[in-house]
Scaffold this motif. Structure first.
Motif, PDB file in Angstrom:
ATOM      1  N   GLU A  64      -5.708 -17.137   5.634  1.00 57.94           N
ATOM      2  CA  GLU A  64      -4.561 -17.318   6.509  1.00 57.94           C
ATOM      3  C   GLU A  64      -3.737 -16.026   6.538  1.00 57.94           C
ATOM      4  O   GLU A  64      -3.396 -15.478   5.496  1.00 57.94           O
ATOM      5  N   ARG A  65      -3.466 -15.528   7.714  1.00 61.85           N
ATOM      6  CA  ARG A  65      -2.695 -14.306   7.938  1.00 61.85           C
ATOM      7  C   ARG A  65      -3.248 -13.118   7.132  1.00 61.85           C
ATOM      8  O   ARG A  65      -2.558 -12.503   6.317  1.00 61.85           O
ATOM      9  N   PRO A  66      -4.524 -12.757   7.366  1.00 59.91           N
ATOM     10  CA  PRO A  66      -5.121 -11.643   6.616  1.00 59.91           C
ATOM     11  C   PRO A  66      -4.452 -10.302   6.886  1.00 59.91           C
ATOM     12  O   PRO A  66      -4.382  -9.453   5.996  1.00 59.91           O
ATOM     13  N   LEU A  67      -3.962 -10.104   8.117  1.00 63.68           N
ATOM     14  CA  LEU A  67      -3.292  -8.837   8.422  1.00 63.68           C
ATOM     15  C   LEU A  67      -2.079  -8.624   7.526  1.00 63.68           C
ATOM     16  O   LEU A  67      -1.816  -7.496   7.070  1.00 63.68           O
ATOM     17  N   GLU A  68      -1.345  -9.687   7.261  1.00 66.23           N
ATOM     18  CA  GLU A  68      -0.165  -9.565   6.405  1.00 66.23           C
ATOM     19  C   GLU A  68      -0.570  -9.220   4.976  1.00 66.23           C
ATOM     20  O   GLU A  68       0.082  -8.394   4.319  1.00 66.23           O
ATOM     21  N   ALA A  69      -1.654  -9.837   4.495  1.00 67.08           N
ATOM     22  CA  ALA A  69      -2.115  -9.558   3.136  1.00 67.08           C
ATOM     23  C   ALA A  69      -2.573  -8.111   2.995  1.00 67.08           C
ATOM     24  O   ALA A  69      -2.256  -7.426   2.008  1.00 67.08           O
ATOM     25  N   ILE A  70      -3.302  -7.629   3.993  1.00 65.07           N
ATOM     26  CA  ILE A  70      -3.793  -6.249   3.944  1.00 65.07           C
ATOM     27  C   ILE A  70      -2.640  -5.266   4.090  1.00 65.07           C
ATOM     28  O   ILE A  70      -2.587  -4.236   3.396  1.00 65.07           O
ATOM     29  N   ALA A  71      -1.694  -5.573   4.976  1.00 59.23           N
ATOM     30  CA  ALA A  71      -0.537  -4.689   5.145  1.00 59.23           C
ATOM     31  C   ALA A  71       0.267  -4.572   3.851  1.00 59.23           C
ATOM     32  O   ALA A  71       0.753  -3.490   3.500  1.00 59.23           O
ATOM     33  N   ALA A  72       0.393  -5.679   3.133  1.00 66.26           N
ATOM     34  CA  ALA A  72       1.133  -5.650   1.864  1.00 66.26           C
ATOM     35  C   ALA A  72       0.424  -4.758   0.850  1.00 66.26           C
ATOM     36  O   ALA A  72       1.066  -3.988   0.119  1.00 66.26           O
ATOM     37  N   LEU A  73      -0.897  -4.837   0.792  1.00 63.77           N
ATOM     38  CA  LEU A  73      -1.654  -3.973  -0.110  1.00 63.77           C
ATOM     39  C   LEU A  73      -1.528  -2.511   0.301  1.00 63.77           C
ATOM     40  O   LEU A  73      -1.382  -1.623  -0.558  1.00 63.77           O
ATOM     41  N   ASP A  74      -1.584  -2.235   1.589  1.00 66.68           N
ATOM     42  CA  ASP A  74      -1.437  -0.852   2.059  1.00 66.68           C
ATOM     43  C   ASP A  74      -0.062  -0.291   1.725  1.00 66.68           C
ATOM     44  O   ASP A  74       0.067   0.859   1.295  1.00 66.68           O
ATOM     45  N   ARG A  75       0.979  -1.089   1.930  1.00 65.46           N
ATOM     46  CA  ARG A  75       2.330  -0.602   1.610  1.00 65.46           C
ATOM     47  C   ARG A  75       2.456  -0.297   0.124  1.00 65.46           C
ATOM     48  O   ARG A  75       3.075   0.705  -0.261  1.00 65.46           O
ATOM     49  N   ARG A  76       1.847  -1.131  -0.700  1.00 67.48           N
ATOM     50  CA  ARG A  76       1.984  -0.965  -2.146  1.00 67.48           C
ATOM     51  C   ARG A  76       1.181   0.222  -2.666  1.00 67.48           C
ATOM     52  O   ARG A  76       1.634   0.955  -3.544  1.00 67.48           O
ATOM     53  N   HIS A  77      -0.004   0.446  -2.094  1.00 67.17           N
ATOM     54  CA  HIS A  77      -0.907   1.439  -2.684  1.00 67.17           C
ATOM     55  C   HIS A  77      -1.099   2.693  -1.828  1.00 67.17           C
ATOM     56  O   HIS A  77      -1.506   3.732  -2.361  1.00 67.17           O
ATOM     57  N   LEU A  78      -0.841   2.613  -0.528  1.00 64.83           N
ATOM     58  CA  LEU A  78      -0.985   3.771   0.350  1.00 64.83           C
ATOM     59  C   LEU A  78       0.350   4.235   0.937  1.00 64.83           C
ATOM     60  O   LEU A  78       0.378   5.183   1.723  1.00 64.83           O
ATOM     61  N   ASP A  79       1.431   3.552   0.590  1.00 59.94           N
ATOM     62  CA  ASP A  79       2.777   3.913   1.018  1.00 59.94           C
ATOM     63  C   ASP A  79       2.958   3.860   2.530  1.00 59.94           C
ATOM     64  O   ASP A  79       3.828   4.519   3.079  1.00 59.94           O
TER      65      ASP A  79
END
Length: 299
Positions: free
Chosen positions: A167-182
């Motif tokens: 459910e809402r995979p884009l949000e999950a991936i965006a959260a990981l990107d913000r945390r690890h790729l800034d």
């Protein structure tokens, strides 16, 4: 007389031809392809067309250099969350070292723009000498690993969930990107979800990574929170590709990243003799737990 102007949709095919002429010349000079081999531009366009068309549609800047007989140079950049990336920069061999490249970069990758600045560059010394004037410095070397995927055993406690089942995979991936790729790049992730099998990695109910696998050669990106999980993520990628009947997988990994390099050597995979360099204004890419987007157009 060379005119530098903004690119238009009519320039997409000519710009791609400039890219291939310039790249093929470099590959021949470096011995990656035979001096007597000719590039099949139509075949290359069929493979890479979706990627370069996406970059053209969403470019922050797109500039071309036009001579009397057509385009002789092109440069394009992408901007996401304060990360400013030069995605493509190519000048015809006959027009190099004449100021065309600098005129293109001044417009497509202006100095001072972007919270982080990034280029994935070829090892052409003339281009590298020019790039280093634009607010970036050497970070690492990237290597392309090509192999035929083979199903094999590995151990992990990760769950691999197809993005379609989340459910809402884009949000999950965006959260990981913000945390690890800034930064996040939801436009590009949505594009990948339409073009490649994607998985989210979960442990104890928490998403700890994601990966986009091959639909026929190119793969990535792959990101994990813990570098120790990257070998399992890559083995899952290889097994998934083998199960789908994919005959060739390409990975772009950093040579200073121990986990993916050791995985590659342990699997008996080999480097393809073409290298690129990651240039950046800062070391914001966690290379020990990240496999880059392929083809190497952007992070």
């Amino acid at each position: 007389m060379v005119l530098v102007r903004e690119g238009t949709s009519a320039d997409l095919r000519p710009a791609f031809e400039v890219f291939r002429r310039s790249l093929w010349d470099l590959l021949q000079r470096q011995g990656a392809v035979g001096a007597d081999q000719d590039d099949d531009v139509d075949k290359a366009r069929a493979v890479m067309g979706p990627f370069v068309d996406h970059l053209a549609e969403h470019a922050a800047e797109f500039w071309v250099a036009e001579g009397d007989e057509g385009l002789v140079g092109m440069a394009r950049s992408l901007e996401r969350g304060g990360v400013f990336q030069l995605t493509e920069f190519f000048v015809d061999p006959g027009a190099q070292s004449a100021g065309v490249g600098r005129s293109l970069l001044d417009r497509a990758f202006p100095i001072g723009r972007g919270r982080h600045r990034s280029i994935i560059a070829t090892t052409d010394p003339r281009a590298l000498g020019l790039y280093l004037r634009y607010g970036v410095q050497f970070q690492t070397m990237l290597v392309n690993v090509e192999f035929e995927p083979v199903t094999h055993a590995y151990e992990t406690d990760l769950e691999f969930l197809p993005v379609a089942d989340v459910e809402r995979p884009l949000e999950a991936i965006a959260a990981l990107d913000r945390r690890h790729l800034d930064h996040e790049r939801s436009v590009e992730i949505a594009f990948l979800m339409e073009n490649r099998p994607g998985f989210l990695y979960r442990r104890d109910g928490e998403f700890v990574g994601y990966g986009f696998e091959s639909k026929g050669r190119f793969t990535g990106p792959v990101l994990v929170a813990d570098p120790a999980d990257l070998p399992a993520a890559l083995s899952h990628l290889e097994n998934s590709a083998a199960a789908a009947g994919v005959r060739q997988v390409d990975l772009e990994i950093a040579l200073d990243a121990r986990a993916p390099v050791q995985w590659m050597l342990g699997r008996g995979h080999r480097f393809f003799p073409f290298y690129t360099t990651l240039l950046g204004s800062s070391a914001f890419v966690p290379r020990d737990r990240y496999v880059f987007f392929g083809p190497s157009l952007f992070i």
